[in-house]
Design an enzyme around this catalytic site. Sequence first.
Site, PDB file in Angstrom:
ATOM      1  N   PHE A  53      35.265  32.797  28.222  1.00 32.88           N
ATOM      2  CA  PHE A  53      35.928  31.507  28.417  1.00 32.88           C
ATOM      3  C   PHE A  53      36.975  31.613  29.513  1.00 32.88           C
ATOM      4  O   PHE A  53      37.883  32.445  29.458  1.00 32.88           O
ATOM      5  CB  PHE A  53      36.595  31.052  27.118  1.00 32.88           C
ATOM      6  CG  PHE A  53      37.264  29.702  27.214  1.00 32.88           C
ATOM      7  CD1 PHE A  53      36.545  28.579  27.590  1.00 32.88           C
ATOM      8  CD2 PHE A  53      38.609  29.557  26.917  1.00 32.88           C
ATOM      9  CE1 PHE A  53      37.156  27.328  27.673  1.00 32.88           C
ATOM     10  CE2 PHE A  53      39.230  28.318  26.991  1.00 32.88           C
ATOM     11  CZ  PHE A  53      38.500  27.200  27.372  1.00 32.88           C
ATOM     12  N   GLY A  54      36.843  30.756  30.524  1.00 37.86           N
ATOM     13  CA  GLY A  54      37.822  30.689  31.599  1.00 37.86           C
ATOM     14  C   GLY A  54      38.667  29.439  31.468  1.00 37.86           C
ATOM     15  O   GLY A  54      38.130  28.331  31.342  1.00 37.86           O
ATOM     16  N   TYR A  55      39.990  29.606  31.488  1.00 33.46           N
ATOM     17  CA  TYR A  55      40.886  28.453  31.345  1.00 33.46           C
ATOM     18  C   TYR A  55      41.911  28.379  32.475  1.00 33.46           C
ATOM     19  O   TYR A  55      42.689  27.433  32.550  1.00 33.46           O
ATOM     20  CB  TYR A  55      41.613  28.506  29.999  1.00 33.46           C
ATOM     21  CG  TYR A  55      42.373  29.792  29.751  1.00 33.46           C
ATOM     22  CD1 TYR A  55      43.685  29.950  30.196  1.00 33.46           C
ATOM     23  CD2 TYR A  55      41.778  30.852  29.076  1.00 33.46           C
ATOM     24  CE1 TYR A  55      44.378  31.132  29.973  1.00 33.46           C
ATOM     25  CE2 TYR A  55      42.464  32.032  28.847  1.00 33.46           C
ATOM     26  CZ  TYR A  55      43.760  32.169  29.297  1.00 33.46           C
ATOM     27  OH  TYR A  55      44.444  33.344  29.077  1.00 33.46           O
ATOM     28  N   GLY A  56      41.921  29.390  33.352  1.00 31.31           N
ATOM     29  CA  GLY A  56      42.838  29.416  34.491  1.00 31.31           C
ATOM     30  C   GLY A  56      42.064  29.776  35.743  1.00 31.31           C
ATOM     31  O   GLY A  56      41.092  29.113  36.103  1.00 31.31           O
ATOM     32  N   SER A  57      42.462  30.860  36.387  1.00 31.32           N
ATOM     33  CA  SER A  57      41.807  31.238  37.639  1.00 31.32           C
ATOM     34  C   SER A  57      40.363  31.688  37.445  1.00 31.32           C
ATOM     35  O   SER A  57      39.580  31.687  38.402  1.00 31.32           O
ATOM     36  CB  SER A  57      42.603  32.344  38.344  1.00 31.32           C
ATOM     37  OG  SER A  57      42.695  33.502  37.541  1.00 31.32           O
ATOM     38  N   GLU A 130      41.227  40.944  33.752  1.00 29.99           N
ATOM     39  CA  GLU A 130      42.068  40.246  32.783  1.00 29.99           C
ATOM     40  C   GLU A 130      42.972  41.158  31.956  1.00 29.99           C
ATOM     41  O   GLU A 130      43.966  40.693  31.390  1.00 29.99           O
ATOM     42  CB  GLU A 130      41.179  39.437  31.826  1.00 29.99           C
ATOM     43  CG  GLU A 130      40.387  38.336  32.502  1.00 29.99           C
ATOM     44  CD  GLU A 130      41.296  37.305  33.134  1.00 29.99           C
ATOM     45  OE1 GLU A 130      42.067  36.656  32.405  1.00 29.99           O
ATOM     46  OE2 GLU A 130      41.244  37.172  34.369  1.00 29.99           O
TER      47      GLU A 130
END
Length: 227
Positions: A53-57, A130
């Site tokens: 899951f990507g929520y920023g960059s 990350e």
Amino acid sequence: MVLNRDSIKNGIVQKLLHEGSRKGLIDPWTPEQRLESRKAMLARRPSDDIWVFGYGSLIWNPAFHFEKSAHALLYGYHRAFCLWTPLGRGSPENPGLILGLERGGSCHGMAFKLHKDQIEEELDVVWAREMPTGSYEPTWVRLHSGGDVVHAIAFVIKRDQPRYACKIPIETVAQSIATAEGPLGTCSEYLFNTVEALDKMNVPDRYLHAVRKKVVALQHEKSGIAP
């Protein structure tokens, strides 16, 4: 310096972390620590498919290979600028702020499904990107995407660390983002790219837009140009 697959795999990012450690700015994880963390996550995998899951960059610069991507909604967490960075997009004198997942609310983002024959290789890239200092807690979450529910790895902020920024005022957030810059670029670029990516997905984030408005005003004030 550009954060991408090449800079992660060829050791450039690792050299940056080593320099930060030498100066006492961060305490980077070793490759062995990252491997142990990945293995622990895979041992608890709820299904054969692996999603991230990507929520920023990660939305606009994932840096890893994937089979497909899709808009996803996560319940129970929201994105916030809650991690100080004295290295990547900040400096010891002027730390930047980057995003993390905090408990409560909901969060729109992007789900990335990994190729089954590339899971180990690509998660190695994901963890190097990350989890360079172990500031997040890799967590299995349930994402709602296109009428389906998929299990994905999400990186939730660890609160028991010195770089955790707990519920800081939006004015402080904006001041940091408007001025902070490091080897990976400016914090404002990080913010603007994330806002733009979410807008293109038709899921604008009101919090990020509020921060962006204040950042733009501060930058125009500094330059003497009216917004």
